[in-house]
Write a protein that holds these residues in place. Structure first.
Motif, PDB file in Angstrom:
ATOM      1  N   TRP A 189       0.834  -1.209   0.000  1.00  0.00           N
ATOM      2  CA  TRP A 189       0.000   0.000   0.000  1.00  0.00           C
ATOM      3  C   TRP A 189       0.866   1.256   0.000  1.00  0.00           C
ATOM      4  CZ3 TRP A 189      -4.921  -0.111  -1.180  1.00  0.00           C
ATOM      5  CH2 TRP A 189      -5.623  -1.303  -0.993  1.00  0.00           C
ATOM      6  N   THR A 190       0.460   2.265  -0.783  1.00  0.00           N
ATOM      7  CA  THR A 190       1.102   3.572  -0.747  1.00  0.00           C
ATOM      8  C   THR A 190       0.065   4.561  -0.205  1.00  0.00           C
ATOM      9  OG1 THR A 190       0.295   4.135  -2.954  1.00  0.00           O
ATOM     10  CG2 THR A 190       2.459   3.040  -2.830  1.00  0.00           C
ATOM     11  N   ASP A 191       0.526   5.736   0.221  1.00  0.00           N
ATOM     12  CA  ASP A 191      -0.412   6.746   0.724  1.00  0.00           C
ATOM     13  C   ASP A 191      -1.448   7.107  -0.350  1.00  0.00           C
ATOM     14  OD1 ASP A 191       0.852   6.728   3.110  1.00  0.00           O
ATOM     15  OD2 ASP A 191       2.050   8.533   2.737  1.00  0.00           O
ATOM     16  N   ASP A 192      -0.967   7.211  -1.596  1.00  0.00           N
ATOM     17  CA  ASP A 192      -1.881   7.585  -2.691  1.00  0.00           C
ATOM     18  C   ASP A 192      -2.977   6.535  -2.879  1.00  0.00           C
ATOM     19  OD1 ASP A 192      -0.528   9.861  -3.191  1.00  0.00           O
ATOM     20  OD2 ASP A 192       0.456   9.175  -5.034  1.00  0.00           O
ATOM     21  N   LEU A 193      -2.595   5.262  -2.790  1.00  0.00           N
ATOM     22  CA  LEU A 193      -3.603   4.207  -2.972  1.00  0.00           C
ATOM     23  C   LEU A 193      -4.600   4.187  -1.814  1.00  0.00           C
ATOM     24  CD1 LEU A 193      -1.586   1.165  -4.412  1.00  0.00           C
ATOM     25  CD2 LEU A 193      -3.271   2.573  -5.605  1.00  0.00           C
ATOM     26  N   ILE A 194      -4.096   4.426  -0.606  1.00  0.00           N
ATOM     27  CA  ILE A 194      -5.002   4.465   0.554  1.00  0.00           C
ATOM     28  C   ILE A 194      -6.013   5.606   0.385  1.00  0.00           C
ATOM     29  CG2 ILE A 194      -5.122   4.909   3.050  1.00  0.00           C
ATOM     30  CD1 ILE A 194      -2.376   3.405   3.227  1.00  0.00           C
ATOM     31  N   ARG A 195      -5.508   6.772  -0.063  1.00  0.00           N
ATOM     32  CA  ARG A 195      -6.414   7.909  -0.283  1.00  0.00           C
ATOM     33  C   ARG A 195      -7.435   7.576  -1.378  1.00  0.00           C
ATOM     34  NH1 ARG A 195      -2.121  11.285   1.140  1.00  0.00           N
ATOM     35  NH2 ARG A 195      -1.305  11.264  -0.971  1.00  0.00           N
ATOM     36  N   LEU A 196      -6.969   6.877  -2.401  1.00  0.00           N
ATOM     37  CA  LEU A 196      -7.873   6.516  -3.498  1.00  0.00           C
ATOM     38  C   LEU A 196      -8.991   5.583  -3.002  1.00  0.00           C
ATOM     39  CD1 LEU A 196      -8.371   6.839  -6.547  1.00  0.00           C
ATOM     40  CD2 LEU A 196      -6.907   4.855  -6.927  1.00  0.00           C
ATOM     41  N   VAL A 197      -8.622   4.596  -2.199  1.00  0.00           N
ATOM     42  CA  VAL A 197      -9.637   3.685  -1.639  1.00  0.00           C
ATOM     43  C   VAL A 197     -10.639   4.488  -0.802  1.00  0.00           C
ATOM     44  CG1 VAL A 197     -10.035   1.790  -0.008  1.00  0.00           C
ATOM     45  CG2 VAL A 197      -8.194   1.602  -1.683  1.00  0.00           C
ATOM     46  N   GLU A 198     -10.125   5.451  -0.031  1.00  0.00           N
ATOM     47  CA  GLU A 198     -11.019   6.254   0.825  1.00  0.00           C
ATOM     48  C   GLU A 198     -11.944   7.158   0.013  1.00  0.00           C
ATOM     49  OE1 GLU A 198      -8.251   8.211   3.418  1.00  0.00           O
ATOM     50  OE2 GLU A 198      -8.152   6.485   4.793  1.00  0.00           O
ATOM     51  N   SER A 199     -11.580   7.403  -1.270  1.00  0.00           N
ATOM     52  CA  SER A 199     -12.378   8.338  -2.077  1.00  0.00           C
ATOM     53  C   SER A 199     -13.530   7.653  -2.816  1.00  0.00           C
ATOM     54  CB  SER A 199     -11.474   9.043  -3.095  1.00  0.00           C
ATOM     55  OG  SER A 199     -11.131   8.138  -4.134  1.00  0.00           O
ATOM     56  N   VAL A 200     -13.619   6.309  -2.748  1.00  0.00           N
ATOM     57  CA  VAL A 200     -14.676   5.620  -3.499  1.00  0.00           C
ATOM     58  C   VAL A 200     -15.745   5.049  -2.552  1.00  0.00           C
ATOM     59  CG1 VAL A 200     -13.076   5.007  -5.372  1.00  0.00           C
ATOM     60  CG2 VAL A 200     -13.494   3.355  -3.523  1.00  0.00           C
ATOM     61  N   ASP A 201     -16.870   4.601  -3.128  1.00  0.00           N
ATOM     62  CA  ASP A 201     -17.942   4.018  -2.309  1.00  0.00           C
ATOM     63  C   ASP A 201     -17.668   2.558  -1.985  1.00  0.00           C
ATOM     64  OD1 ASP A 201     -19.953   6.312  -2.458  1.00  0.00           O
ATOM     65  OD2 ASP A 201     -19.484   5.968  -4.568  1.00  0.00           O
ATOM     66  N   ILE A 202     -17.196   1.832  -3.013  1.00  0.00           N
ATOM     67  CA  ILE A 202     -16.966   0.384  -2.860  1.00  0.00           C
ATOM     68  C   ILE A 202     -15.564   0.069  -3.380  1.00  0.00           C
ATOM     69  CG2 ILE A 202     -17.775  -1.925  -3.566  1.00  0.00           C
ATOM     70  CD1 ILE A 202     -20.495  -0.431  -4.286  1.00  0.00           C
ATOM     71  N   ALA A 203     -14.814  -0.737  -2.633  1.00  0.00           N
ATOM     72  CA  ALA A 203     -13.472  -1.115  -3.093  1.00  0.00           C
ATOM     73  C   ALA A 203     -13.325  -2.629  -3.033  1.00  0.00           C
ATOM     74  CB  ALA A 203     -12.409  -0.441  -2.233  1.00  0.00           C
ATOM     75  N   LEU A 204     -12.904  -3.226  -4.147  1.00  0.00           N
ATOM     76  CA  LEU A 204     -12.610  -4.659  -4.201  1.00  0.00           C
ATOM     77  C   LEU A 204     -11.091  -4.764  -4.261  1.00  0.00           C
ATOM     78  CD1 LEU A 204     -15.126  -5.708  -7.042  1.00  0.00           C
ATOM     79  CD2 LEU A 204     -15.576  -5.405  -4.618  1.00  0.00           C
ATOM     80  N   ILE A 205     -10.481  -5.267  -3.179  1.00  0.00           N
ATOM     81  CA  ILE A 205      -9.022  -5.151  -3.082  1.00  0.00           C
ATOM     82  C   ILE A 205      -8.339  -6.496  -2.822  1.00  0.00           C
ATOM     83  CG2 ILE A 205      -9.109  -2.744  -2.309  1.00  0.00           C
ATOM     84  CD1 ILE A 205      -8.537  -3.860   0.550  1.00  0.00           C
ATOM     85  N   ASP A 206      -7.044  -6.479  -3.023  1.00  0.00           N
ATOM     86  CA  ASP A 206      -6.174  -7.654  -2.895  1.00  0.00           C
ATOM     87  C   ASP A 206      -6.287  -8.298  -1.510  1.00  0.00           C
ATOM     88  OD1 ASP A 206      -4.008  -9.402  -2.642  1.00  0.00           O
ATOM     89  OD2 ASP A 206      -2.662  -8.122  -3.799  1.00  0.00           O
ATOM     90  N   GLY A 207      -6.858  -9.515  -1.494  1.00  0.00           N
ATOM     91  CA  GLY A 207      -6.949 -10.265  -0.239  1.00  0.00           C
ATOM     92  C   GLY A 207      -6.244 -11.612  -0.393  1.00  0.00           C
ATOM     93  N   SER A 208      -5.209 -11.651  -1.237  1.00  0.00           N
ATOM     94  CA  SER A 208      -4.543 -12.928  -1.581  1.00  0.00           C
ATOM     95  C   SER A 208      -4.222 -13.763  -0.348  1.00  0.00           C
ATOM     96  CB  SER A 208      -3.234 -12.676  -2.344  1.00  0.00           C
ATOM     97  OG  SER A 208      -3.454 -11.872  -3.458  1.00  0.00           O
ATOM     98  N   PHE A 209      -3.561 -13.125   0.630  1.00  0.00           N
ATOM     99  CA  PHE A 209      -3.100 -13.873   1.812  1.00  0.00           C
ATOM    100  C   PHE A 209      -3.635 -13.226   3.078  1.00  0.00           C
ATOM    101  CE2 PHE A 209       0.260 -14.166  -1.453  1.00  0.00           C
ATOM    102  CZ  PHE A 209       0.158 -15.520  -1.716  1.00  0.00           C
ATOM    103  N   TYR A 210      -3.882 -14.046   4.084  1.00  0.00           N
ATOM    104  CA  TYR A 210      -4.302 -13.468   5.358  1.00  0.00           C
ATOM    105  C   TYR A 210      -3.102 -12.963   6.143  1.00  0.00           C
ATOM    106  CZ  TYR A 210      -6.348 -12.575   9.833  1.00  0.00           C
ATOM    107  OH  TYR A 210      -6.728 -11.938  10.979  1.00  0.00           O
TER     108      TYR A 210
END
Ligand SMILES: [Zn+2]
Ligand SMILES: [Zn+2]
Ligand SMILES: [Zn+2]
Length: 278
Positions: A189-210
């Protein structure tokens, strides 16, 4: 428009070839636990369009599922697909393109939307170069961070840090009444990506590994583990779904306490067939 999760598995899906881990064994016993390769559909059955994001190795079954929702699209006679957006060149995200070639359905003029680097990769490597030559596929380069209009939605790609052996990696934001982000693979994760996730309604993100210790001796597969991602993202700001699950991921076990904790924190777990209206 609807966004449908066609596959919530990691590139090789669940069960994985010849694996007898508990998740893979469970998936052999119970078809509901099968996870197809990573792909989503953006569709509207009345307006008769259907785009895919990524072409997974399970595209054959995924097109069957799409056909049940939308039997045809305006732009194609052979299959109900108007075009395909690609995130990157790893197996689970492009292998399905081969099923559109001469040995299979032999499509005509399916537009592939991707980055300039990805477009160069497809142009210079078989079987994709041959499929471009035969006009099974047509390339359309997309600039990152530029909003492109489609039938009744907008789509914007953004750069993603991910091991780029063949070409670069992007994620997508689809926008209509709501904004949905699709980010199946990233290294960290980068700061820009975190901000991008926070700017949308729904996010489908990388959950490859726990967790980090899930693949002993495989530290060349750097995905941010769910456990760490949950510390960085706020599920009260955005509806966050984990997807792209590796067969080793303990979260796939419906009885495990980590799954309950994840849900209690307000995060969500994607499943094949899940639909969003945006
Ligand atoms: Zn992947
Ligand atoms: Zn397994
Ligand atoms: Zn990848």
């Amino acid at each position: 428009m609807q966004i449908v999760i066609l596959g919530s598995g990691q590139d090789a899906g669940v069960p994985q070839i010849s694996c007898n881990c508990s998740n893979c064994s469970q998936a052999r016993k119970n078809p509901e636990a099968i996870l197809l390769g990573p792909s989503i559909a953006l569709l509207d059955s009345e307006k008769e369009y259907c785009y895919l994001i990524d072409a997974s190795p399970d595209i054959k079954r995924q097109i069957e599922l799409i056909t049940e929702i939308i039997p045809k699209v305006k732009t194609q006679e052979t299959i109900p697909i108007s075009g395909i957006f690609l995130t990157h060149a790893h197996f689970g995200h492009v292998a399905g393109l081969w099923s559109l070639g001469k040995e299979c359905i032999d499509t005509h003029g399916i537009t592939i939307f991707c980055s300039a680097e990805m477009s160069e990769f497809l142009t210079n490597n078989h079987p994709f170069s041959h499929m471009l030559h035969r006009k099974n596929l047509i390339l359309s380069d997309m600039k990152v961070n530029q909003k492109y209009p489609f039938e009744d939605f907008w789509i914007t790609s953004f750069q993603v840090p991910h091991r780029d052996e063949y070409a670069d990696t992007v994620g997508y934001v689809i926008e209509r009444n709501k904004k949905l982000l699709y980010l199946p693979d990233l290294d960290s994760w980068t700061d820009d990506l975190i901000r991008l996730v926070e700017s949308v309604d729904i996010a489908l993100i990388d959950g490859s590994f726990y967790s980090k210790d899930e693949l002993p001796g495989r530290d060349d597969v750097p995905h941010p583990p769910i456990k760490e991602t949950m510390e960085l993202l706020d599920p009260t700001k955005t509806e966050i779904y984990f997807t792209h699950f590796n067969h080793t991921n303990l979260i796939l076990n419906r009885e495990c306490k980590e799954r309950k904790e994840l849900l209690e924190k307000g995060f969500k777990i994607a499943v094949d067939g899940l639909k969003f209206n945006i």
